[in-house]
Design a protein around this motif. Structure first.
Motif, PDB file in Angstrom:
ATOM      1  N   ALA A   1      21.870  -2.298  26.716  1.00 43.33           N
ATOM      2  CA  ALA A   1      22.658  -3.539  26.768  1.00 43.33           C
ATOM      3  C   ALA A   1      23.753  -3.562  25.710  1.00 43.33           C
ATOM      4  CB  ALA A   1      21.727  -4.741  26.566  1.00 43.33           C
ATOM      5  N   GLY A   2      23.760  -2.584  24.824  1.00 46.26           N
ATOM      6  CA  GLY A   2      24.721  -2.578  23.723  1.00 46.26           C
ATOM      7  C   GLY A   2      26.093  -2.057  24.140  1.00 46.26           C
ATOM      8  N   GLY A   3      26.996  -2.043  23.175  1.00 48.21           N
ATOM      9  CA  GLY A   3      28.372  -1.612  23.454  1.00 48.21           C
ATOM     10  C   GLY A   3      28.419  -0.206  24.043  1.00 48.21           C
ATOM     11  N   LEU A   4      27.788   0.743  23.401  1.00 51.31           N
ATOM     12  CA  LEU A   4      27.841   2.125  23.893  1.00 51.31           C
ATOM     13  C   LEU A   4      26.911   2.324  25.082  1.00 51.31           C
ATOM     14  CD1 LEU A   4      28.105   4.215  20.595  1.00 51.31           C
ATOM     15  CD2 LEU A   4      29.881   3.038  21.922  1.00 51.31           C
ATOM     16  N   GLY A   5      25.823   1.567  25.116  1.00 51.42           N
ATOM     17  CA  GLY A   5      24.907   1.670  26.257  1.00 51.42           C
ATOM     18  C   GLY A   5      25.610   1.278  27.547  1.00 51.42           C
ATOM     19  N   ARG A   6      26.419   0.223  27.465  1.00 51.31           N
ATOM     20  CA  ARG A   6      27.132  -0.218  28.670  1.00 51.31           C
ATOM     21  C   ARG A   6      28.203   0.788  29.086  1.00 51.31           C
ATOM     22  NH1 ARG A   6      29.417  -4.816  26.949  1.00 51.31           N
ATOM     23  NH2 ARG A   6      28.133  -5.092  25.104  1.00 51.31           N
ATOM     24  N   VAL A   7      28.770   1.471  28.103  1.00 55.88           N
ATOM     25  CA  VAL A   7      29.762   2.517  28.428  1.00 55.88           C
ATOM     26  C   VAL A   7      29.072   3.711  29.084  1.00 55.88           C
ATOM     27  CG1 VAL A   7      31.304   4.234  27.382  1.00 55.88           C
ATOM     28  CG2 VAL A   7      31.368   1.851  26.606  1.00 55.88           C
ATOM     29  N   LEU A   8      27.921   4.093  28.539  1.00 55.11           N
ATOM     30  CA  LEU A   8      27.292   5.334  29.004  1.00 55.11           C
ATOM     31  C   LEU A   8      26.476   5.156  30.284  1.00 55.11           C
ATOM     32  CD1 LEU A   8      26.195   7.009  25.639  1.00 55.11           C
ATOM     33  CD2 LEU A   8      27.982   7.767  27.213  1.00 55.11           C
ATOM     34  N   ARG A   9      26.036   3.940  30.542  1.00 50.88           N
ATOM     35  CA  ARG A   9      25.136   3.739  31.698  1.00 50.88           C
ATOM     36  C   ARG A   9      25.714   4.302  32.999  1.00 50.88           C
ATOM     37  NH1 ARG A   9      22.152  -2.021  33.332  1.00 50.88           N
ATOM     38  NH2 ARG A   9      21.549  -1.406  35.437  1.00 50.88           N
ATOM     39  N   PRO A  10      26.911   3.912  33.420  1.00 52.06           N
ATOM     40  CA  PRO A  10      27.408   4.479  34.692  1.00 52.06           C
ATOM     41  C   PRO A  10      27.720   5.964  34.581  1.00 52.06           C
ATOM     42  CG  PRO A  10      29.081   3.097  33.632  1.00 52.06           C
ATOM     43  CD  PRO A  10      27.820   2.924  32.851  1.00 52.06           C
ATOM     44  N   ARG A  11      28.085   6.403  33.389  1.00 52.22           N
ATOM     45  CA  ARG A  11      28.464   7.819  33.236  1.00 52.22           C
ATOM     46  C   ARG A  11      27.224   8.711  33.272  1.00 52.22           C
ATOM     47  NH1 ARG A  11      33.827   7.864  29.605  1.00 52.22           N
ATOM     48  NH2 ARG A  11      34.475   5.703  29.836  1.00 52.22           N
ATOM     49  N   LEU A  12      26.127   8.223  32.698  1.00 53.51           N
ATOM     50  CA  LEU A  12      24.897   9.031  32.743  1.00 53.51           C
ATOM     51  C   LEU A  12      24.279   9.014  34.130  1.00 53.51           C
ATOM     52  CD1 LEU A  12      23.130   8.195  29.345  1.00 53.51           C
ATOM     53  CD2 LEU A  12      24.439  10.228  29.959  1.00 53.51           C
ATOM     54  N   LYS A  13      24.519   7.942  34.862  1.00 56.04           N
ATOM     55  CA  LYS A  13      23.953   7.872  36.226  1.00 56.04           C
ATOM     56  C   LYS A  13      24.435   9.041  37.068  1.00 56.04           C
ATOM     57  CE  LYS A  13      21.562   6.690  39.526  1.00 56.04           C
ATOM     58  NZ  LYS A  13      21.526   8.084  39.862  1.00 56.04           N
ATOM     59  N   ALA A  14      25.656   9.473  36.777  1.00 56.05           N
ATOM     60  CA  ALA A  14      26.214  10.585  37.548  1.00 56.05           C
ATOM     61  C   ALA A  14      25.506  11.913  37.253  1.00 56.05           C
ATOM     62  CB  ALA A  14      27.702  10.712  37.243  1.00 56.05           C
ATOM     63  N   LEU A  15      24.685  11.923  36.213  1.00 54.26           N
ATOM     64  CA  LEU A  15      24.029  13.179  35.804  1.00 54.26           C
ATOM     65  C   LEU A  15      22.578  13.273  36.250  1.00 54.26           C
ATOM     66  CD1 LEU A  15      24.964  13.616  32.036  1.00 54.26           C
ATOM     67  CD2 LEU A  15      26.049  14.676  34.016  1.00 54.26           C
ATOM     68  N   CYS A  16      22.062  12.199  36.845  1.00 54.17           N
ATOM     69  CA  CYS A  16      20.615  12.229  37.084  1.00 54.17           C
ATOM     70  C   CYS A  16      20.260  11.578  38.407  1.00 54.17           C
ATOM     71  CB  CYS A  16      19.882  11.525  35.940  1.00 54.17           C
ATOM     72  SG  CYS A  16      20.396   9.843  35.638  1.00 54.17           S
ATOM     73  N   GLU A  17      19.057  11.895  38.862  1.00 51.36           N
ATOM     74  CA  GLU A  17      18.589  11.262  40.089  1.00 51.36           C
ATOM     75  C   GLU A  17      18.180   9.814  39.797  1.00 51.36           C
ATOM     76  OE1 GLU A  17      15.679  14.157  41.404  1.00 51.36           O
ATOM     77  OE2 GLU A  17      17.296  15.625  41.409  1.00 51.36           O
ATOM     78  N   VAL A  18      17.463   9.632  38.695  1.00 48.86           N
ATOM     79  CA  VAL A  18      17.048   8.273  38.305  1.00 48.86           C
ATOM     80  C   VAL A  18      17.457   8.056  36.855  1.00 48.86           C
ATOM     81  CG1 VAL A  18      15.106   6.696  37.970  1.00 48.86           C
ATOM     82  CG2 VAL A  18      15.058   8.353  39.861  1.00 48.86           C
ATOM     83  N   LEU A  19      18.107   6.937  36.605  1.00 45.73           N
ATOM     84  CA  LEU A  19      18.435   6.549  35.228  1.00 45.73           C
ATOM     85  C   LEU A  19      17.577   5.343  34.872  1.00 45.73           C
ATOM     86  CD1 LEU A  19      20.224   6.931  32.701  1.00 45.73           C
ATOM     87  CD2 LEU A  19      21.789   5.249  33.698  1.00 45.73           C
ATOM     88  N   ARG A  20      16.723   5.523  33.876  1.00 45.16           N
ATOM     89  CA  ARG A  20      15.915   4.395  33.400  1.00 45.16           C
ATOM     90  C   ARG A  20      16.627   3.823  32.176  1.00 45.16           C
ATOM     91  NH1 ARG A  20       9.933   5.945  32.551  1.00 45.16           N
ATOM     92  NH2 ARG A  20       9.979   5.780  34.811  1.00 45.16           N
TER      93      ARG A  20
END
Ligand code: NAI
Ligand code: 15L
Length: 312
Positions: free
Chosen positions: A23-42
Motif C-alpha cells: 500500500a506504500g509509495g513504492l509498493g503501489r509503483v511496483l505492484r503492476p510491474r511485478l504482476k507482469a513477472l509472475c503467475e500470482v502476485l500476493r
C-alpha cells in the motif's frame, strides 16, 4: 535462482511472488510491474490495499505477527520486502515493524523454503558519511538514526540467513525513489521509478547473488555511492536527475555546507537527534594515542570521548 517457467510477454514467470508494503509509495509503483513477472502476485500490507486484480491475492498482515507472516509465505517463490516504517521514528515504533517484522519474513522464508528475498534497505544505513565521501557496500555501516539501524539489522539478518540457510538476498540501499527529484540532495540520491523496477527485476533474476548489497540510484551526474562491487546483480540505470537540475537550482537556494543536513549523506535524517561531533571535512585517519604507555591507561578518558586531533 531460476524462475519456474517463462511467459511469452515478459520472458519470465515466477509462480508466486510476495510483495510486502504494497500500500506504500513504492509498493503501489511496483505492484503492476511485478504482476507482469509472475503467475500470482500476493500483495500484503498493514493497511487496506486496492482489491485483487486478475492473478493477485491481497492479504492484510502486520509484520510483527509471526503467525500471519508465516501464512503469507505459503507457496511463495520469491519476496520483495518493502513493508515497514520508512522514515525516522522512535526506536519503540521501529522495533516491531522493521526489526521483529523483518526477522519474521526471514524465518517464514526459511520454514517455507523460499530461496530469494529482495530487501528494501536504505541509504540511511550509511547516512553518517559525509557528502564528500564515496561509499561502497564494503565500507562499514554508519546509520544515521534508529530507522537506518533497523535497515542495518535487516542487512545483517540477510547475511546471516544466507550463511546459515542459503537464502539469497539482494539488499537495496535505495536512495530517494520518488516521481522526480525535488531538492538539491536528490540530484545525487534520486532513483527513478523505472530504474527502481529495473533494479528489483535484476535483484530477483540475477543467477547467483548470495547476499549482495547495492545502492539504488539512477545514473545521476553527482553520486556518493559506488556500486562497482555489485555488477553481478546486473542492474543498469537508464535515467538521471540531470534534466531536473536547472529547475531545482532555480527553486532552492544553495545550501549552507556547515549545516549537518548538507554535510552528511543522510540529509535531514541526521538532524532528527543530537549531533555531538561534526566530523572534519578531510579524510579521517584512525586515532592512535601518542604515548601508548600502560601506566597512563587508567587515567586516560574513554576512547569515545577523546577529541580528534586537528585535521584528523
Ligand atoms: P511507505 O512508507 O510509503 O510504505 C511502507 C509500507 O509499509 C506502508 O504501506 C505501511 O503501511 C507498511 N507497513 C508499515 N509498518 C508495517 C507493519 N508493521 N506491518 C506491515 N506493513 C507495514 O514507504 P516507501 O517509500 O514505499 O518505501 C518502501 C520501502 O523502501 C520501505 O521499506 C522503505 O524503508 C524503503 N526505502 C524507500 C525509499 C524511498 O525513497 N521511497 C528510500 C530508501 C528505502
Ligand atoms: C528513505 O529511506 C526513506 O524511506 C524515503 O522516504 C526518503 O526519505 C529517502 O530515504 C531519502 O533519503 O531521500
Amino acid at each position: 535462482m531460476t524462475p519456474a517457467s517463462t511467459s511469452s510477454t515478459t520472458g519470465l514467470s515466477f509462480p508466486r511472488l510476495l510483495l510486502t508494503g504494497a500500500a506504500g509509495g513504492l509498493g503501489r509503483v511496483l505492484r503492476p510491474r511485478l504482476k507482469a513477472l509472475c503467475e500470482v502476485l500476493r500483495v500484503s500490507d498493514l493497511v487496506p490495499m486496492d482489491a485483487a486484480g486478475p492473478g493477485e491475492e491481497v492479504v492484510r498482515a502486520a509484520l510483527q505477527d509471526q503467525h500471519a507472516v508465516r501464512s503469507l509465505m505459503q507457496g511463495v517463490s520469491a519476496v520483495v520486502h518493502l513493508g515497514g516504517i520508512s522514515t525516522e521514528h522512535a526506536f519503540e515504533e521501529i522495533l516491531p515493524a522493521n526489526i521483529v517484522g523483518t526477522y519474521h519474513v526471514y524465518e517464514a522464508a526459511r520454514e517455507h523454503g523460499v530461496p530469494r528475498i529482495v530487501f528494501a534497505s536504505s541509504n540511511h544505513v550509511t547516512g553518517f558519511y559525509t557528502q564528500r565521501e564515496t561509499v561502497n557496500p564494503q565500507m562499514p555501516m554508519r546509520p544515521d538514526g534508529y530507522y537506518g539501524l533497523s535497515k542495518a539489522f535487516g542487512e545483517n539478518l540477510a547475511q546471516f540467513y544466507f550463511d546459515r540457510y542459503g537464502i539469497e538476498t539482494v539488499s537495496l540501499r535505495i536512495g530517494s525513489s520518488f516521481p522526480q527529484p525535488t531538492d538539491r540532495r536528490m540530484l545525487a540520491s534520486w532513483l527513478s521509478y523505472d530504474d527502481l523496477e529495473r533494479l528489483v527485476v535484476a535483484a530477483l533474476t540475477a543467477p547467483v547473488v548470495g547476499h549482495s548489497v547495492i545502492y539504488g540510484m539512477s545514473d545521476n551526474r553527482l553520486t556518493w555511492w559506488d556500486n562497482a562491487t555489485s555488477k553481478h546483480v546486473g542492474f543498469r540505470a537508464l535515467d538521471s536527475s540531470e534534466p531536473f537540475r536547472v529547475a531545482i537550482e532555480a527553486q532552492q537556494a544553495p545550501l549552507d555546507p556547515s549545516q549537518p543536513a548538507t554535510m552528511y549523506q543522510g540529509g535531514g535524517f541526521v538532524t532528527k537527534g543530537p549531533i555531538v561531533a561534526l566530523v572534519p571535512l578531510v579524510p579521517l585517519v584512525p586515532f592512535v594515542p601518542l604515548v601508548p604507555s600502560e601506566s597512563l591507561l587508567p587515567s586516560m578518558p574513554p576512547v569515545s570521548s577523546v577529541p580528534l586531533p586537528p585535521g584528523g
